[in-house]
Motif scaffolding. Sequence first.
Motif, PDB file in Angstrom:
ATOM      1  N   PRO A  74      62.639  23.649 -61.465  1.00 29.40           N
ATOM      2  CA  PRO A  74      62.954  22.576 -62.473  1.00 29.40           C
ATOM      3  C   PRO A  74      63.360  23.344 -63.721  1.00 29.40           C
ATOM      4  N   ALA A  75      63.869  22.611 -64.836  1.00 29.50           N
ATOM      5  CA  ALA A  75      64.152  23.275 -66.060  1.00 29.50           C
ATOM      6  C   ALA A  75      63.042  23.388 -66.806  1.00 29.50           C
ATOM      7  N   ALA A  76      63.056  24.639 -67.766  1.00 26.71           N
ATOM      8  CA  ALA A  76      62.095  24.909 -68.450  1.00 26.71           C
ATOM      9  C   ALA A  76      61.366  24.059 -69.087  1.00 26.71           C
ATOM     10  N   GLU A  77      62.026  23.122 -69.670  1.00 28.68           N
ATOM     11  CA  GLU A  77      61.481  21.974 -70.468  1.00 28.68           C
ATOM     12  C   GLU A  77      60.353  20.924 -69.823  1.00 28.68           C
ATOM     13  N   THR A  78      60.249  21.089 -68.494  1.00 26.38           N
ATOM     14  CA  THR A  78      59.527  20.493 -67.613  1.00 26.38           C
ATOM     15  C   THR A  78      58.012  21.047 -67.708  1.00 26.38           C
TER      16      THR A  78
END
Length: 272
Positions: A74-78
Amino acid sequence: MYRFLLTPRWLGYLALTVAAAMVMVLLGNWQLDRYRDRTAINDRIDAGSRGAPAELGRILPAPGGGAGRAGPPPAAETAWQRVTATGRYDTANIVLVRNRSVEGRAGFEVLTPLVLADGSAVLVDRGWVPPTPGGSAMTQPEVPAAPAGDVTVVGRVHLSESGSYPVERRDGKLETRRVSVPKLARELPYPVYGAYLLLDTQDPPADPGFVPVPVTRENNVLNAAYVVQWWLFAVMALVGFGWVARREAHGGAPGRDKPLDRAAEPVAPAAP
């Protein structure tokens, strides 16, 4: 007065000073980027502690492919977002992550796959347990039993860890040093989500033998201090060059030999 600054020697001093100041500015900018990254992580940690958890499938992409495959990372923002999922623990594939510290003590984190209704699974870090008393750091601990039947968990998204540590199976349990989801997925009989969860709560309740793995905030204050430090050094280098040049223009350092005014010296009387 300042024509000496155009001599090769002083031009060399100026070039060295400017180059050093530029390096210091770049180091300050690098620390500023680190400060922003760590601040963003802390903001996500704070945001994850507020509000209701989201459904797992709304935050993490579902794993594709067959058994032994990990889903896309997943994206780091998750990272650190709270999610909820319901399934059954697969206690035949418990993962022991050794040499993990909680409150200054080394022990094991226990990950257990939570198999969902669609046949995929997400790894759940159920908590930390101490080593077996009297045993070595490699001695497997006593792992509290997982509840049977359907379990609903709420946890924080933790991105897969990097590292070249191997995954091995010993006494019916998988062991590793780092939680690399793709490597662990190869040992499991179902597709696995590309990140794992740090357990916050579960229903039925978790065994009290587990110590919750804390969510550690990043120390961004230190990076902010380094930003100020490097930029201040850059200014000091330029100011220092200007000070030395001004001193040179006005006669040099205190105590430096100056030309003698012969006309002002007393004349010794002539011998008779």
